[in-house]
Design a protein around this motif. Structure first.
Motif, PDB file in Angstrom:
ATOM      1  N   PHE A 274       0.965  -1.161   0.181  1.00 44.00           N
ATOM      2  CA  PHE A 274      -0.134  -0.015   0.425  1.00 44.00           C
ATOM      3  C   PHE A 274       1.089   1.371   0.243  1.00 44.00           C
ATOM      4  O   PHE A 274       1.970   0.842   0.466  1.00 44.00           O
ATOM      5  CB  PHE A 274      -0.930  -0.468   1.885  1.00 44.00           C
ATOM      6  N   SER A 275       0.393   2.666  -0.035  1.00 42.57           N
ATOM      7  CA  SER A 275       1.289   3.710   0.151  1.00 42.57           C
ATOM      8  C   SER A 275       1.159   4.168   0.711  1.00 42.57           C
ATOM      9  O   SER A 275       0.548   4.039   1.871  1.00 42.57           O
ATOM     10  CB  SER A 275       0.187   4.658  -1.027  1.00 42.57           C
ATOM     11  N   LYS A 276       3.117   4.719   0.779  1.00 40.47           N
ATOM     12  CA  LYS A 276       3.358   5.221   2.042  1.00 40.47           C
ATOM     13  C   LYS A 276       2.830   6.972   2.756  1.00 40.47           C
ATOM     14  O   LYS A 276       2.580   7.855   3.135  1.00 40.47           O
ATOM     15  CB  LYS A 276       4.750   5.569   2.356  1.00 40.47           C
ATOM     16  N   ASN A 277       1.999   7.000   1.151  1.00 42.78           N
ATOM     17  CA  ASN A 277       1.247   8.667   1.094  1.00 42.78           C
ATOM     18  C   ASN A 277       0.203   8.718   2.091  1.00 42.78           C
ATOM     19  O   ASN A 277      -0.595   8.260   1.932  1.00 42.78           O
ATOM     20  CB  ASN A 277       1.312   8.852  -0.805  1.00 42.78           C
ATOM     21  N   PRO A 278       0.553   9.734   2.841  1.00 41.69           N
ATOM     22  CA  PRO A 278      -0.579  10.102   4.013  1.00 41.69           C
ATOM     23  C   PRO A 278      -1.706  10.359   3.176  1.00 41.69           C
ATOM     24  O   PRO A 278      -3.032  10.162   3.713  1.00 41.69           O
ATOM     25  CB  PRO A 278       0.256  11.807   4.681  1.00 41.69           C
ATOM     26  N   GLY A 279      -1.879  10.205   1.653  1.00 38.21           N
ATOM     27  CA  GLY A 279      -3.165  10.815   0.950  1.00 38.21           C
ATOM     28  C   GLY A 279      -2.922  11.589   0.255  1.00 38.21           C
ATOM     29  O   GLY A 279      -3.060  12.941   1.769  1.00 38.21           O
ATOM     30  N   THR A 280      -3.622  12.457  -0.490  1.00 36.41           N
ATOM     31  CA  THR A 280      -4.014  13.919  -1.164  1.00 36.41           C
ATOM     32  C   THR A 280      -5.299  14.383  -1.342  1.00 36.41           C
ATOM     33  O   THR A 280      -6.046  13.159  -1.715  1.00 36.41           O
ATOM     34  CB  THR A 280      -3.288  14.488  -2.732  1.00 36.41           C
ATOM     35  N   LYS A 281      -5.226  15.386  -1.128  1.00 31.58           N
ATOM     36  CA  LYS A 281      -7.277  15.683  -0.605  1.00 31.58           C
ATOM     37  C   LYS A 281      -6.943  16.677  -1.735  1.00 31.58           C
ATOM     38  O   LYS A 281      -5.989  17.447  -2.216  1.00 31.58           O
ATOM     39  CB  LYS A 281      -7.151  16.066  -0.180  1.00 31.58           C
ATOM     40  N   TYR A 282      -8.146  17.203  -2.927  1.00 30.94           N
ATOM     41  CA  TYR A 282      -8.677  18.191  -3.842  1.00 30.94           C
ATOM     42  C   TYR A 282     -10.016  18.892  -3.693  1.00 30.94           C
ATOM     43  O   TYR A 282     -10.995  17.994  -3.424  1.00 30.94           O
ATOM     44  CB  TYR A 282      -8.431  18.196  -5.241  1.00 30.94           C
ATOM     45  N   ALA A 283     -10.353  19.874  -3.292  1.00 29.45           N
ATOM     46  CA  ALA A 283     -11.301  20.805  -3.022  1.00 29.45           C
ATOM     47  C   ALA A 283     -11.843  19.643  -2.336  1.00 29.45           C
ATOM     48  O   ALA A 283     -13.475  20.197  -2.427  1.00 29.45           O
ATOM     49  CB  ALA A 283     -12.153  20.918  -4.188  1.00 29.45           C
ATOM     50  N   ALA A 286     -12.913  17.694   4.269  1.00 25.82           N
ATOM     51  CA  ALA A 286     -12.279  16.829   4.861  1.00 25.82           C
ATOM     52  C   ALA A 286     -11.057  16.045   5.140  1.00 25.82           C
ATOM     53  O   ALA A 286      -9.611  16.321   4.470  1.00 25.82           O
ATOM     54  CB  ALA A 286     -13.031  15.835   4.061  1.00 25.82           C
ATOM     55  N   VAL A 287     -10.773  15.572   6.452  1.00 32.61           N
ATOM     56  CA  VAL A 287      -9.758  15.543   6.882  1.00 32.61           C
ATOM     57  C   VAL A 287      -9.839  13.261   6.663  1.00 32.61           C
ATOM     58  O   VAL A 287      -9.716  12.561   6.743  1.00 32.61           O
ATOM     59  CB  VAL A 287      -9.605  15.432   8.374  1.00 32.61           C
ATOM     60  N   PHE A 288      -7.989  13.522   5.850  1.00 34.00           N
ATOM     61  CA  PHE A 288      -8.327  12.580   4.459  1.00 34.00           C
ATOM     62  C   PHE A 288      -6.785  11.505   4.990  1.00 34.00           C
ATOM     63  O   PHE A 288      -6.062  12.202   5.614  1.00 34.00           O
ATOM     64  CB  PHE A 288      -7.733  13.135   3.478  1.00 34.00           C
ATOM     65  N   GLU A 289      -7.031  10.628   5.962  1.00 28.05           N
ATOM     66  CA  GLU A 289      -5.173   9.480   6.634  1.00 28.05           C
ATOM     67  C   GLU A 289      -5.924   8.589   5.810  1.00 28.05           C
ATOM     68  O   GLU A 289      -6.615   7.300   5.823  1.00 28.05           O
ATOM     69  CB  GLU A 289      -6.077   9.286   8.248  1.00 28.05           C
ATOM     70  N   ASN A 290      -4.309   7.922   5.819  1.00 31.44           N
ATOM     71  CA  ASN A 290      -4.186   6.587   4.931  1.00 31.44           C
ATOM     72  C   ASN A 290      -3.099   5.913   5.823  1.00 31.44           C
ATOM     73  O   ASN A 290      -2.616   6.522   7.002  1.00 31.44           O
ATOM     74  CB  ASN A 290      -2.860   6.855   3.581  1.00 31.44           C
ATOM     75  N   VAL A 291      -4.111   4.731   6.471  1.00 34.06           N
ATOM     76  CA  VAL A 291      -3.940   3.495   7.371  1.00 34.06           C
ATOM     77  C   VAL A 291      -3.876   2.408   7.231  1.00 34.06           C
ATOM     78  O   VAL A 291      -4.257   1.991   6.310  1.00 34.06           O
ATOM     79  CB  VAL A 291      -5.410   4.117   8.804  1.00 34.06           C
ATOM     80  N   ARG A 292      -3.247   1.501   7.997  1.00 33.34           N
ATOM     81  CA  ARG A 292      -3.151   0.235   7.845  1.00 33.34           C
ATOM     82  C   ARG A 292      -3.712   0.029   9.444  1.00 33.34           C
ATOM     83  O   ARG A 292      -3.316   0.629  10.278  1.00 33.34           O
ATOM     84  CB  ARG A 292      -1.524   0.139   7.796  1.00 33.34           C
ATOM     85  N   ASN A 293      -4.677  -0.799   9.094  1.00 33.11           N
ATOM     86  CA  ASN A 293      -5.314  -1.906  10.465  1.00 33.11           C
ATOM     87  C   ASN A 293      -4.223  -3.351   9.749  1.00 33.11           C
ATOM     88  O   ASN A 293      -4.172  -4.086   9.235  1.00 33.11           O
ATOM     89  CB  ASN A 293      -6.257  -1.253  10.940  1.00 33.11           C
TER      90      ASN A 293
END
Length: 388
Positions: A274-283, A286-293
């Motif tokens: 999976f990507s290590k990028n925290p997540g990119t948001k546009y327009a 919202a708070v956007f997080e990339n997580v591993r569970n």
């Protein structure tokens, strides 16, 4: 509990031998880079994706309800299953799929879990979501278009009446490295609870990957390998596998691997990239997080990367990609391969409803939004009749 996320989608913790098939009608395999190749095959009403190493069959994946993967098998050992068995014979839960939650939206009706929850494959009793089309776009890519319009718990249908369906594209790309890439593009829905539209929904998109926990398959989870391919951060099933830690992916290795303890170099294992990028948001605000569970249960080990969105807006587009990397044993070469795939994988992205989309993503988004009021689709676990 005060923090409802701490329970996670834990219903799967309490919901607790495929024969070789004469697969036919293969599409051309892609170029055999580094010894790996693939075929897309059909057997009767089923669609399979099978990998080969130097011409010998290795791993295969069956496409099922809602574009999920209800079967993954290791071909050289008698088509041995690698996914956790079903709980009560249904094929809608212990399958590779996307699971979308409204973590902060609870119904009044009292069931085991009252939160808004739509699974890609179908419902708890085993009813399937709608599969619209399965498109063989080229020799390496298969697109599955689906519409999920049923709650996991049928008892909650009335509570959430008026909520949007969830259209989704699941794109399977068979990579020359032997990895299977799964890209999910999803339109976030309007959520209605007791007749009122819910503002600021806390969405959680989980890539639910339930691998088989058994002495013959996988008994441990590695979250990092050393340079030689040996687990350097690992956990034993039934003892200490982390239970929904909500770990930001930026501080991780970018992969997690199930394996058999003491035999990781000589027996099959499966890594998830999976990507290590925290997540990119546009327009979007919202708070956007990339997580591993992760979690485990009596017959399974779950690797669960996903997107946590607080204040999600209906009509937003979420784009999330993972890769399934199965192989016959770890090595320094595997570590190099995994690191390269982590670096190459598409970062997750969230596009607000007003953000202009162009090119292929614009076409995908328009099609998903067009499915919002569509009655198209077949509720089936056998997708070959829908393959074009």
């Amino acid at each position: 509990m005060s923090d409802k996320r701490s329970t996670g989608p834990s219903r799967r913790a309490v919901l607790a031998t495929a024969a070789a098939l004469p697969l036919i009608a293969a599409t051309p395999a892609q170029a055999k880079a580094k010894g790996w190749s693939w075929k897309l095959l059909t057997d009767g009403a089923d669609v399979w994706q099978r990998s080969y190493w130097k011409g010998a069959e290795q791993f295969d994946f069956r496409l099922g309800g809602g574009g999920s993967v209800p079967q993954m098998r290791h071909c050289p050992t008698g088509y041995r299953p690698l996914l956790s068995p079903t709980y009560e014979g249904e094929e809608t839960d212990r399958v590779m799929q996307a699971v979308l939650w409204g973590l902060n939206v609870e119904a009044a009706t009292n069931v085991l879990d009252r939160r808004w929850n739509v699974n890609q494959a179908g419902t708890r009793p085993g009813a399937y979501q709608r599969t619209v089309r399965v498109e063989r776009t080229n020799s390496t890519t298969t697109d599955v278009w689906t519409i999920a319009d049923r709650q996991w718990y049928a008892e909650l249908v009335a509570d959430f009446a008026g909520s949007d369906a969830v259209p989704q594209l699941t794109r399977y790309t068979r990579l020359s490295s032997g990895a299977l890439e799964i890209r999910r593009v999803i339109r976030l829905p309007k959520v209605v609870n007791a007749g009122a539209t819910v503002a600021n929904v806390e969405f959680y998109l989980e890539n639910w990957l339930p691998f088989l926990r058994s002495a013959d398959a996988f008994t441990a989870l590695a979250l990092r390998l050393d340079a030689n391919g040996d687990p350097s951060e690992w956990y034993r099933a039934g003892e200490n596998i982390p239970y929904y830690p909500w770990t930001p992916t930026g501080g991780t290795s970018g992969y997690a691997m199930v394996y058999k303890e003491g035999a990781h170099r000589t027996t099959p294992n499966v890594a998830v990239v999976f990507s290590k990028n925290p997540g990119t948001k546009y327009a979007t605000s919202a708070v956007f997080e990339n997580v591993r569970n992760s979690m485990d249960w009596d017959t399974g080990i779950g690797i669960l990367p996903g997107a946590h969105i607080t204040g999600g807006e209906a009509n937003s587009i979420l784009d999330y990609t993972i890769r399934i990397v199965p192989n016959g044993g770890t090595s320094a070469g595997l570590v190099t391969n995994l690191d390269a795939q982590v670096a190459a994988i598409r970062p997750p992205a969230l596009y607000g409803p007003a953000h202009p989309l162009s090119g292929e993503l614009g076409t995908i988004a328009a099609r998903l939004r067009g499915y919002l009021t569509s009655a198209e689709g077949t509720r089936t676990n056998h997708l070959a009749p829908l393959l074009t």
